[in-house]
Write a protein that holds these residues in place. Structure first.
Motif, PDB file in Angstrom:
ATOM      1  N   PRO A 299      34.904  42.005  35.569  1.00  0.00           N
ATOM      2  CA  PRO A 299      35.686  40.912  34.968  1.00  0.00           C
ATOM      3  C   PRO A 299      35.014  39.555  35.149  1.00  0.00           C
ATOM      4  O   PRO A 299      34.081  39.393  35.940  1.00  0.00           O
ATOM      5  N   LYS A 300      35.530  38.587  34.424  1.00  0.00           N
ATOM      6  CA  LYS A 300      35.123  37.206  34.647  1.00  0.00           C
ATOM      7  C   LYS A 300      35.725  36.722  35.966  1.00  0.00           C
ATOM      8  O   LYS A 300      36.703  37.249  36.461  1.00  0.00           O
ATOM      9  N   TYR A 301      35.103  35.681  36.481  1.00  0.00           N
ATOM     10  CA  TYR A 301      35.611  35.060  37.715  1.00  0.00           C
ATOM     11  C   TYR A 301      35.768  36.083  38.835  1.00  0.00           C
ATOM     12  O   TYR A 301      36.774  36.112  39.556  1.00  0.00           O
ATOM     13  N   LYS A 302      34.749  36.941  38.969  1.00  0.00           N
ATOM     14  CA  LYS A 302      34.839  37.981  39.989  1.00  0.00           C
ATOM     15  C   LYS A 302      34.817  37.414  41.404  1.00  0.00           C
ATOM     16  O   LYS A 302      35.319  38.042  42.338  1.00  0.00           O
ATOM     17  N   LYS A 528      40.690  44.584  29.257  1.00  0.00           N
ATOM     18  CA  LYS A 528      40.644  43.525  30.275  1.00  0.00           C
ATOM     19  C   LYS A 528      41.849  43.656  31.207  1.00  0.00           C
ATOM     20  O   LYS A 528      42.774  42.835  31.193  1.00  0.00           O
TER      21      LYS A 528
END
Length: 604
Positions: A299-302, A528
């Motif tokens: 994911p983003k902002y892991k 997501k």
């Protein structure tokens, strides 16, 4: 007047090594119970028994308390401050020697504590205290007792300007003993010994007290049961149990019903996909199998996700050990400061778990800047808590309330953070970075992500969070009132067995509802799910904060800027902690579920 408080009556994971630390913490908290000056609580006739005045404050504002001698009472020639533990100070206790002398087994009748001529300013101060329903709290041989300072006579009067204000000047102490132990103490005021403080005039007051000793058969080991019984609402305990059981059964039945449906749907999916594989390998896939090449895309902002999972794991561990200590009886009624001491010490010693979990998971997600991740983990919960504390402590200082922490206590907490919390966080992070395993993904991730099809509004993040938080909240809302009445009132919560059962149900329901919503999200070909599962799991914390609004305005009589800011400020921190902890539970359950279903089908 009976003045009882109720006014209305990898590598080898280092986590395993923490077991020894936790055992040590448990022992420290057990043996570190607050004791009186008479360490064995045994006395002989005529011995001096420690009596301390603690604090005064408006009855309906439990956070707004002041030192006893902030009001113009008669004070001893030499006021002696009792040395207090960290937890007592955090609890707002400020014990000083009281103006009464209650020697063991010595009866007294109409003894004069002191004579004082109150000035106009002092009369005004007392009248304001009586108007706000002030109470006092004292400790006699570690037994708490309370009383009200005075009363307002409103009989037959509708105009507040016609009210009469009286100050109680005579306290009668009734003390029960079992040979050489103090078992119980009650304080009553003489309804006829009043001082009229309606007018701003000088008043002469003789503060009197009397003492009566009686023998009782209650053993010393059971002297705290009085507070447990009176504070557990015995008249409503059966209704309480019934309400909790009814709520839990309803929620579990609903959860089981939904689980059965979900299992049948999954079974049909497995049969369908297996049948499709046998008929035509090139048949177009659909549903959650269609996105097998994207579902394990990181994911983003892991960095934030790993830090949130690490902080949530630490708070979950902290909660478990608090429950263990409560169930074994460490937090018996009025073991002053034990809970706050345990919270500070265990949180500090479990920071290594947060560092290990966050760094290990972050490195599994192929993160490179593990130092930044570690810093974020350390500040994700402590940062907002520190900012909230700074503001509320400033408010308490402005009010000169006992909730304002002394500079020395702040230094002690800072040293605990600097010398214990931070080093353990770093050590845990290093161990997690060096001992990480590869991320276990049963499907190969494609190079480019698939486009997510348009979805109806109710499949958005916020509606899903609302649905995810409602069911777990419905399982606990009955118990919330009793918890709030204990934290923000004068009840004592002692039925930890009920609370532990409710907590387990909360975890089960949170895990299930998050898994169910994750399945429906994947079935809609929305891959997501990482952040969505965390947010849905933690959404119960938002519902709890919503309950705070209801409790404050509908179920309590709290008022004033200080009490309001303390209530909403610290409850925001508590609910944020629940958000992180339950978000971690929801994410872990969803990750386990997603891995399981994709292992069960053939994906190429």
């Amino acid at each position: 007047m009976n003045v009882e408080m109720d006014k209305n009556s990898r590598k080898t994971s280092p986590i395993s090594h923490y077991n020894v630390v936790f055992a040590f913490v448990l022992v420290i908290c057990i043996i570190g119970q607050v004791k009186s000056d008479g360490s064995d609580h045994k006395y002989k006739s005529g011995d001096s028994v420690p009596l301390y005045a603690n604090k005064v404050g408006p009855f309906h504002n439990p956070s707004e308390t002041y030192r006893y001698f902030d009001l113009p009472f008669c004070s001893p020639a030499h006021i002696k401050d009792k040395k207090e533990a960290l937890g007592e100070i955090l609890n707002g206790d400020r014990l000083v020697s009281a103006p009464y002398k209650l020697d063991f087994l010595e009866d007294k009748e109409s003894e004069i504590a002191c004579k004082k001529r109150l000035t106009k300013e002092e009369v005004t101060k007392f009248r304001e205290a009586v108007t706000k329903d002030y109470y006092f709290q004292m400790y006699y041989d570690d037994l708490p007792f309370w009383g009200f300072l005075g009363k307002v006579d409103k009989e037959g009067k509708t105009d507040p300007n016609e009210y009469k204000y009286y100050l109680f000047k005579h306290l009668h102490f009734e003390i029960l003993h079992d040979k050489d132990h103090v078992i119980e103490i009650n304080a009553r005021t003489d309804p006829n010994a009043l001082v009229d403080i309606t007018e701003d005039t000088k008043v002469d007051v003789d503060f009197m007290y009397s003492v009566k000793w009686k023998e009782t058969s209650t053993p010393f080991e059971k002297r705290m049961e009085k507070y447990s019984q009176s504070s557990s609402l015995p008249h409503h305990l059966e209704i309480h149990w019934f309400s909790i059981i009814n709520s839990c059964v309803t929620v579990l039945l609903l959860t089981g019903f939904l689980a059965t449906i979900l299992m049948r749907v999954l079974k049909n999916d497995f049969v369908k996909y297996a049948h499709d594989e046998e008929e035509a390998d090139d048949q177009e896939e659909c549903g959650w199998k269609y996105i097998h090449g994207d579902v394990f895309r990181f994911p983003k902002y892991k960095t934030f996700l790993a830090a949130a999972i690490g902080s949530g794991t630490q708070l979950f561990t902290l909660t478990l050990f608090i429950f263990i200590m409560a169930l074994v009886g460490v937090f018996y009624p009025y073991n002053r400061g034990a809970l706050f001491t345990a919270l500070v010490v265990i949180y500090a010693l479990t920071s290594g778990i947060a560092g290990y979990t966050a760094a290990s998971f972050y490195c599994q997600l192929e993160g490179t800047n593990w130092v930044r991740n570690l810093l974020l983990t350390g500040g994700l919960f402590c940062g907002p808590l520190f900012l909230t504390f700074c503001f509320l402590n400033t408010v308490a200082i402005a009010y000169t309330a006992t909730a304002a922490l002394p500079f020395g206590t702040i230094v002690v907490i800072f040293l605990i953070w600097a010398l214990v919390t931070s080093p353990l966080l770093v050590l845990g992070g290093i161990a997690g970075k060096n001992g990480k395993a590869e991320f276990q993904a049963p499907c190969r991730t494609t190079k480019y992500p698939r486009e997510i099809p348009p979805l109806p509004w109710y499949r958005g993040t916020l509606p899903q969070m609302a649905m995810a938080g409602f069911l777990p909240f419905s399982a606990i809302y009955i118990e919330l009132y009793y918890i709030f009445a204990s934290i923000w009132g004068h009840r004592i919560y002692t039925i930890y067995s009920i609370l532990f059962i409710v907590f387990i149900i909360l975890l089960i329901v949170t895990a299930f509802i998050t898994v169910a919503l994750t399945y429906f999200q994947l079935a809609s070909e929305d891959h997501k799910w990482w952040w969505r599962s965390f947010l849905c799991g933690g959404s119960t914390g938002l519902f709890i904060y919503g309950y705070c609004l209801y409790y404050y305005y509908a179920r309590s009589d709290m008022s004033g800027f200080m009490q309001t800011s303390f209530f909403f400020g610290y409850m925001a921190c508590i609910c944020y902690g629940f958000f992180l902890m339950l978000g971690m539970v929801g994410f872990r359950a969803s990750l386990f579920f997603v891995r399981h279903i994709y292992r069960s089908i053939k994906c190429e």
